[in-house]
Structures are given as structure tokens and as C-alpha cells.
Design a protein around this motif. Structure first.
Motif: not given
Lengths: 297, 297
Positions: A29-33, A86, B39-42
Motif C-alpha cells: 500500500x502507499x502511505x500518505x500523511x 489510485x 497515517x493513511x494507507x491506500x
């Protein structure tokens, strides 16, 4: 033969880590702040060969463009800022590696002006037709999300541009009204908003149903796109009918108690207390017939 | 004929507003309150008829279950908690209304144990085959996301369960290791993790490539699933080969400098400084051949 890992490697080269996306595409998964001040908005929207585009007719660049722009238009409808996306792509076997790259370039062409990063994806090939899904994450960024449910009797009904005939080509290449939506919502009280994908008659129906109201649309105030006139000249269905029913305009339909005519709103009618949706011409007031797009299951 | 709006109305009845999702499915986008500490994972992951399932063979309930579980397994691989999901479905024309409802029930069967709300969707019918995309949002909830890139020479390589032969049916009905991943990551230092979807040999390759390391897998320590033995009895390919290559096990493959054998980790090898991936048997050390799944484009 090129495979999905070659394509993923290429995608990753386009998607470096940033402060906002410390773990970019390439992991599970990608991680976003996420800015703690922001509400998170999310939705998914797909485009399918033979429904939303024709792969024999439209370029992969335009297909990618449309797939992303439809989602950006949903952000406009809620008055939020696109933050990240995404994408999944189901590719017909034998598409090669240039085709998905062109799809991706189309996605980026739409997303880049909004600094909306593409933070993840899934590519697979199959014996089926081309299908793409885009999930958009939006952030409220200081403006409360505008829903479909706040229209009140007496509000004026507005659109943001001429309607109808988008099938002549505009449905593939439109400009999502993100910036205009933000401007409108920051300057005035917008009580309800939706983007015109299903057609004015049907999308107005959504607002009225959610808000528990009705509406009167003034026929002579509905802005008609030249494409609607062109199409009307061919099929003998009136230009107004095209403007009210065709869909895929991706303009905004919104309601407000305020005068928005100086900041991009074109008034076309009024919200009413009774729950009828009606069309007013010089000679009569009649039910506005729904002639928009729907998927039967 | 039932249409997408009937289905949307049904979905909405299943998805009331909550404190965490103040605007539920039904508007242009759903609105979520996001905990500022998280943190947001997507990520997005699709299942396609003829690739990930066979619509002639598998029930819509199981197809929905798999579509969601694959995404939950990605959450496990990052040691995050599933928070919310959105889903797109491309339905073959004439599917009726019960079929997508069963798909949805399968999605919910997988997501509900994790309190993972389905907050949005897009349904369309087309002349193509069944395709579903699920986007998962995960939250870090006190545990730093575990990537593929932190494996270090000397780390032990672990899996979380027996492997191979999942095509006999397990690939449709598996339990994503979300809870186990959280337990492992909260108790020990996990340096890299991935879920086994492409097959051990290939997924180990992902970890090694991202971490800039190699690995030695001990053949006699790889736990072999009964399904791998059953399949081996039919096709005369050895059970170990099935365990190393089949994929779709959805167990976790992870590395740690610590002993995890008492908390669910089954040690199967060691991370090395040189970048070779090798299989050690009682008689020799040889390159571990990749025999996993890939999509050629």
C-alpha cells in the motif's frame, strides 16, 4: 514479453516519494500523511469499453484523461480539493506496454494540474475488454463538503455552462470544475451541488430527492451547447431535449439562496416546496421528463 | 427492469452515517473523519473473471469475499488496520439485482470483522465480463507501516502458515492475517513484510530487491499445505515446488532479527548480504527458481 512488473517499474519511476506521500507506489500500500485539519472525501468511478468510451475510436490518452476527470468532477461536486488517486486497469491481453503507459499519461494529464498524485495502482491483463477504475481522495481544505441534500425552497438553481450533445466528443475531453466549485463555495452559500453526468433532468432529480424539494426549470434559460444544436440537426430531437437529457456534460448543477450570476452561475430555475420537477415554457408548466442515462442490471 | 439506482438505494440502506463517516455512500463522494494521529494507507486491487475467479464456478458471495480479502491482506502486509473501502463493479448485462447484492454480501462478510466500512461504490453493466476493484484505506493506528525494503543480512525469514495448492479452493476463501500482522509488529521488530499472492519465490524476490539483499530458503523448513500434496499427487510436480511457486496463499512473508517462532512466525531461512536468492536442500545450495504468477501485457 513485457509484463506487469516492467510496467510497475516504469510507473514507480514517475512517482517519487514526497513529504505528503512518504511511501509511494511499489509496496503493498502507499502511505500518505493526512493534514489533521482536513476531512477525507473518497469515491470510486470506473470507465468501461463500450459504455464510457470506445477503444476502437478513442485513444488511450483520452481514455485515461476521462477516467481521471470523472473523479475530479466528483471532487468539484463536493467542493473539495483532489488529493490523491489510485487506479486499477484491466487490459485486454496483448495490449503491449505502450498502451497502458498512454492510459497513465492521460490520467496524469488530468491530475497534474491539481497536484493530485497517483499513489497506487493495479494492472492485470485478461481476455476481457478494457476497464479502468479510479479512486479519488479529496480533502476539504477549509470548505465544508457540499452535499446533494441541502437545497431549500426559494433557492435559485444554477448550472456552470452550456449543456447537451457531449457525445460528439466533449464527453471524452472536458474540464472538471474543481476550481470554479471552490470559488463558488468560498464566496457564497451553496446549499446543494452535483456534477452533470447522468443528464440535467436526472441529476436534478437526485438533488430534489435528497433535499426533499421540487424544482421549476425555465426552458428558455437553460444554456444550450452548440453540440446539442448540431446533434439536433441530425436526429430531429430538439436541442433543449439534448441539453436536459444527454448527460456527460460534467458541468455543475447547484442551488443557492444567493445571486451567483457574477461568479460563474447561470440561473436556470427555482427550488420549490412541492416535490414536483417541472419545466416552464412560455406557454405551460409541465413535468420535466427524465431522459438520461441509467444502467439496467 | 431493476437498475443501478435500485441497487444504490439498497446499498445505502446498509450504510448509515456514523461518527467516523458523517456522509455515507449516496453523494458524489463519501466523507470520513480521519484520526489526526493516523497515517493513511491506500491501495487498489481488482479481481477479474477468468483470472482471479471463474464466474461459472464460484459464487458471487465468494467472489466478493475474495475481492475484499485480497485488500485486507495488503493491510496485513503493511501491519495497518483496515479503515474503509470503496468498490467498483462492472457487471455483465442481465446479471439482475440479486447477483450484485450477493457480491456485496461477500465484501461485507470479509470487511465486517475488521469494522471496515464500505463507504462508496460504482456499479455499471456492460457487454463485458465481471470485474471488481476494491480500494482499501488503512490506518497506522500506533504501528509504523512495515514496508518491503527493510530486510537486513542476518534477519530470519518467516512465513505465517503452510503454502501451496491454493488453487484447489483456498484462494477464494482465505483469512487475511491482519490481526497476526499487528501482533507481530507490536511485539517485535519486523524489518520487511509482504503477503504471499504471487508465490513465495517471487514475493521473496520483491523483498530482496527492495531491501538490496539476498536470501537462503531452507527447503525442509518450508511448511507445505495438504493442498500442495494433493495437487502434487495429481500433476507430479513436487509439493515443495507447489509451496514455493503457486501463490495466492495470502500468508505473510516477513523478516526480523528477532525470534518470532513463539508468536506465529515459522522460520524458513535467512537474509544474506549477497543478492542471490537460493534454496538449500540437504545436498546442495541452488538458485531458487521463480515459478509464480505474472500478467504478461
Amino acid at each position: 514479453m513485457p509484463n506487469e512488473f516492467d510496467f510497475i517499474a516504469w510507473i514507480r519511476a514517475q512517482s517519487p516519494a514526497t513529504a505528503a506521500v512518504p511511501i509511494p507506489p511499489g509496496d503493498d500500500l502507499a502511505v500518505l500523511k493526512w493534514d489533521p485539519a482536513d476531512l477525507l472525501l473518497v469515491g470510486i468511478d470506473q470507465v468501461l469499453d463500450g459504455v464510457h468510451f470506445d477503444s476502437q475510436l478513442h485513444s488511450p490518452r483520452d481514455i485515461g484523461l476521462k477516467a481521471m476527470n470523472r473523479n475530479l468532477s466528483d471532487c468539484a461536486a463536493m467542493a473539495c480539493l483532489p488529493a490523491a488517486a489510485v487506479v486499477s486497469v484491466a487490459l485486454p491481453k496483448g495490449s503491449g506496454v505502450d498502451y497502458p503507459r498512454e492510459l497513465y499519461k492521460g490520467l496524469r494529464t488530468a491530475a497534474d494540474p491539481f497536484d493530485c498524485a497517483i499513489v497506487g495502482g493495479d494492472t492485470a491483463s485478461w481476455s476481457g475488454k478494457l476497464a479502468m477504475s479510479v479512486t479519488i481522495l479529496g480533502r476539504s481544505a477549509g470548505i465544508a463538503p457540499v452535499t446533494r441534500s441541502g437545497a431549500r425552497p426559494g433557492d435559485t438553481l444554477y448550472v456552470t455552462g452550456p449543456l447537451g450533445g457531449s457525445l460528439l466528443g466533449r464527453h471524452m475531453r472536458f474540464s472538471p470544475r474543481v476550481t470554479l466549485a471552490r470559488e463558488l463555495a468560498s464566496r457564497a452559500r451553496i446549499t446543494a451541488m452535483i456534477d452533470l453526468s447522468d443528464g440535467l433532468a436526472r441529476d436534478l432529480g437526485h438533488i430534489c430527492k435528497e433535499s426533499g424539494v421540487g424544482a421549476i426549470v425555465d426552458a428558455d434559460r437553460v444554456p444550450i451547447h452548440d453540440d446539442a444544436r448540431t446533434l439536433a440537426g441530425r436526429d430531429k430531437i430538439g436541442p433543449l431535449t439534448h441539453a436536459l437529457g444527454d448527460g456527460e456534460d460534467y458541468e455543475l448543477l447547484l442551488t443557492s439562496p444567493e445571486d451567483l450570476s457574477r461568479c460563474g452561475g447561470i440561473p436556470i430555475g427555482t427550488i420549490t416546496a412541492d416535490q414536483k420537477i417541472q419545466l416552464r415554457t412560455t406557454t405551460r408548466l409541465a413535468p420535466l421528463t427524465v431522459r438520461g442515462w441509467e444502467h439496467s442490471l
